[in-house]
Every structure is written in structure tokens, then in C-alpha cells.
Design an enzyme around this catalytic site. Structure first.
Site, PDB file in Angstrom:
ATOM      1  N   SER A   1      58.567   2.712  36.626  1.00  0.00           N
ATOM      2  CA  SER A   1      57.235   3.286  36.447  1.00  0.00           C
ATOM      3  C   SER A   1      57.248   4.799  36.698  1.00  0.00           C
ATOM      4  O   SER A   1      57.928   5.524  35.980  1.00  0.00           O
ATOM      5  CB  SER A   1      56.241   2.526  37.344  1.00  0.00           C
ATOM      6  OG  SER A   1      54.933   2.915  37.078  1.00  0.00           O
TER       7      SER A   1
ATOM      8  N   ASP B   1      52.064  -4.854  29.041  1.00  0.00           N
ATOM      9  CA  ASP B   1      51.892  -3.831  30.081  1.00  0.00           C
ATOM     10  C   ASP B   1      50.523  -3.164  29.905  1.00  0.00           C
ATOM     11  O   ASP B   1      50.265  -2.545  28.867  1.00  0.00           O
ATOM     12  CB  ASP B   1      53.027  -2.794  29.951  1.00  0.00           C
ATOM     13  CG  ASP B   1      53.116  -1.888  31.153  1.00  0.00           C
ATOM     14  OD1 ASP B   1      52.057  -1.540  31.712  1.00  0.00           O
ATOM     15  OD2 ASP B   1      54.230  -1.523  31.548  1.00  0.00           O
TER      16      ASP B   1
ATOM     17  N   HIS C   1      53.094  -4.789  33.899  1.00  0.00           N
ATOM     18  CA  HIS C   1      53.723  -3.558  34.388  1.00  0.00           C
ATOM     19  C   HIS C   1      54.721  -3.836  35.515  1.00  0.00           C
ATOM     20  O   HIS C   1      55.539  -2.983  35.832  1.00  0.00           O
ATOM     21  CB  HIS C   1      52.643  -2.578  34.856  1.00  0.00           C
ATOM     22  CG  HIS C   1      53.157  -1.176  35.033  1.00  0.00           C
ATOM     23  ND1 HIS C   1      53.670  -0.413  33.994  1.00  0.00           N
ATOM     24  CD2 HIS C   1      53.258  -0.406  36.145  1.00  0.00           C
ATOM     25  CE1 HIS C   1      54.053   0.763  34.458  1.00  0.00           C
ATOM     26  NE2 HIS C   1      53.814   0.795  35.756  1.00  0.00           N
TER      27      HIS C   1
HETATM   28  C1  MLT Z   1      52.212   4.794  37.584  1.00  0.00           C
HETATM   29  O1  MLT Z   1      51.372   4.023  37.971  1.00  0.00           O
HETATM   30  O2  MLT Z   1      53.042   5.265  38.317  1.00  0.00           O
HETATM   31  C2  MLT Z   1      52.188   5.146  36.146  1.00  0.00           C
HETATM   32  O3  MLT Z   1      52.272   4.037  35.423  1.00  0.00           O
HETATM   33  C3  MLT Z   1      53.275   6.033  35.736  1.00  0.00           C
HETATM   34  C4  MLT Z   1      53.086   7.414  36.220  1.00  0.00           C
HETATM   35  O4  MLT Z   1      51.985   7.792  36.559  1.00  0.00           O
HETATM   36  O5  MLT Z   1      54.081   8.143  36.236  1.00  0.00           O
END
Ligand code: MLT
Length: 207
Positions: A109, A159, A190
Site C-alpha cells: 500500500s 480493492d 486492499h
Molecule cells: C493508503 O492507505 O496507504 C493508500 O492506499 C496508499 C497511499 O496513500 O499511499
């Protein structure tokens, strides 16, 4: 180069720290340097493990760079943090003695997004990468040359945070830069799925 070392975990391989590749573990939003150290149980002892903590806090949750909102990144901060993380690799390599030319980034992520940023910035320190549920962090101009690098992207078919278009755009971008890129879809959202992890292990073991 920044003087203060980012909080991190480092675990040296018993096989000899300078001989083996180093897995550079990059956690997701709200994680920390301990989060992905469990991966040693999956990847085994023939790797060093280096896991930094994201230096930005969003409502108390560590991240690797600031965002303006979900999926919209603060590009200035991303650039600054990407350089900072590259400096961190160089500093820790000289402290612990691992080989800077044998680094496999594994990010989830937000961690995958800064790993993608390191790659797209053209920094040689990331040799290969596993990007789990990444997005396009930025569009580099000109394109860096990423020939010889292998990248595995794993993505969730359902996702809610990363669209399929964004995932495919990242695959295309990395391929345009010359990276040997594999995109693998999983029946997940996710979260990191077990089968993704197993696929990452098989991929890394072939490098
Ligand atoms: C997160 O929740 O971290 C996002 O999906 C990705 C990000 O903000 O880099």
C-alpha cells in the site's frame, strides 16, 4: 544527506550480511518498522531484513509521505521523502555492511507507493521490487531506465482504494521504463492476501 537515522529494524542473515540480498520492507499507512518483520518466517534466513518506519504522521498513523486525500499525493513531500529513504538505504548499508546492489523492495500500500517512487526516480539502490496494492506515485519525465529490474505487482480485484485502471497504468509505466513487470490479480480487497504473500515468496526466490 540527512544525518538522523530513521527508526528501523535490521536483521542480518546468518549466511553472511554482504553476500545475500536485503529485503527492504515498507509498511502500509498506520504501520511501523515491526509490521512486516514477520515475513522472515516466509522468506527465510538467506536474506537480510531492513524495515524503516514511515516519517510522516497522519492522525497519528505513520506513512512514508503526505497525501492531500485518499489517493492524491503531496508530490513535493513524496519527492523529499523518496530522497530521504534513498539516503537511509545508503547510510544503513555502510553501517550494517549489506550490498546496496542487492536490494529487493517489498512494499504494501503506502509502502508500495514509495517503493514505486524510488524505482521511478531511477535510484539504482532498488534492484528488484514486490509492490502489493500500489498506485502510480507520479509520472516521471523523462522516464528512468529500469532495464534488468524485475517487478511483481500484486493487486486486489475488489480493492476499494486502488482502481484497476491505476494498477494497469503503473504496470504500463514500469514496462515502458524497461522493467520486467508481472501483474497478478487476486480475489481480494486492499488487504494483503495469503496467496499474494506466497506468490511474493516464489517470485523473490527466483531472483
Ligand atoms: C493508503 O492507505 O496507504 C493508500 O492506499 C496508499 C497511499 O496513500 O499511499
Amino acid at each position: 544527506m540527512s544525518e538522523v537515522l530513521i527508526q528501523h529494524r535490521f536483521q542480518a542473515s546468518r549466511a553472511g550480511v554482504s553476500e545475500v540480498p536485503t529485503l527492504f520492507l515498507l509498511h502500509g499507512t498506520g504501520g511501523n518498522e515491526d509490521d512486516l518483520m514477520f515475513l522472515r518466517d516466509y522468506f527465510g534466513e538467506n536474506y537480510n531484513y531492513l524495515s524503516p518506519r514511515g516519517q510522516v504522521l497522519e492522525n497519528g498513523m505513520p506513512r512514508f509521505f503526505k497525501r492531500l486525500k485518499e489517493g492524491v499525493f503531496d508530490q513535493e513531500d513524496l519527492q523529499f521523502r523518496t530522497v530521504q529513504l534513498r539516503d537511509f538505504i545508503i547510510n544503513t548499508a555502510s553501517i550494517y555492511g549489506f550490498d546496496k546492489k542487492k536490494i529487493i523492495a517489498l512494499g504494501y500500500s503506502n509502502g508500495a507507493n514509495i517503493a514505486g517512487s524510488l524505482l521511478l526516480s531511477g535510484y539504482r539502490e532498488v534492484t528488484h521490487a514486490v509492490l502489493m496494492h500500489p498506485m502510480v506515485p507520479f509520472i516521471p519525465k523523462p522516464r528512468p531506465v529500469l532495464h534488468g529490474k524485475k517487478v511483481l505487482i500484486t493487486a486486489g480485484e475488489n480493492d476499494p482504494i486502488v482502481s484497476r485502471e491505476n494498477t494497469r497504468a503503473l504496470e504500463t509505466l514500469l514496462k515502458e521504463c524497461g522493467a520486467e513487470t508481472t501483474l497478478s490479480w487476486h480475489q481480494s480487497g486492499h488487504a494483503m492476501a495469503q496467496e499474494e504473500l506466497e506468490q511474493a515468496v516464489s517470485f523473490v526466490h527466483t531472483l
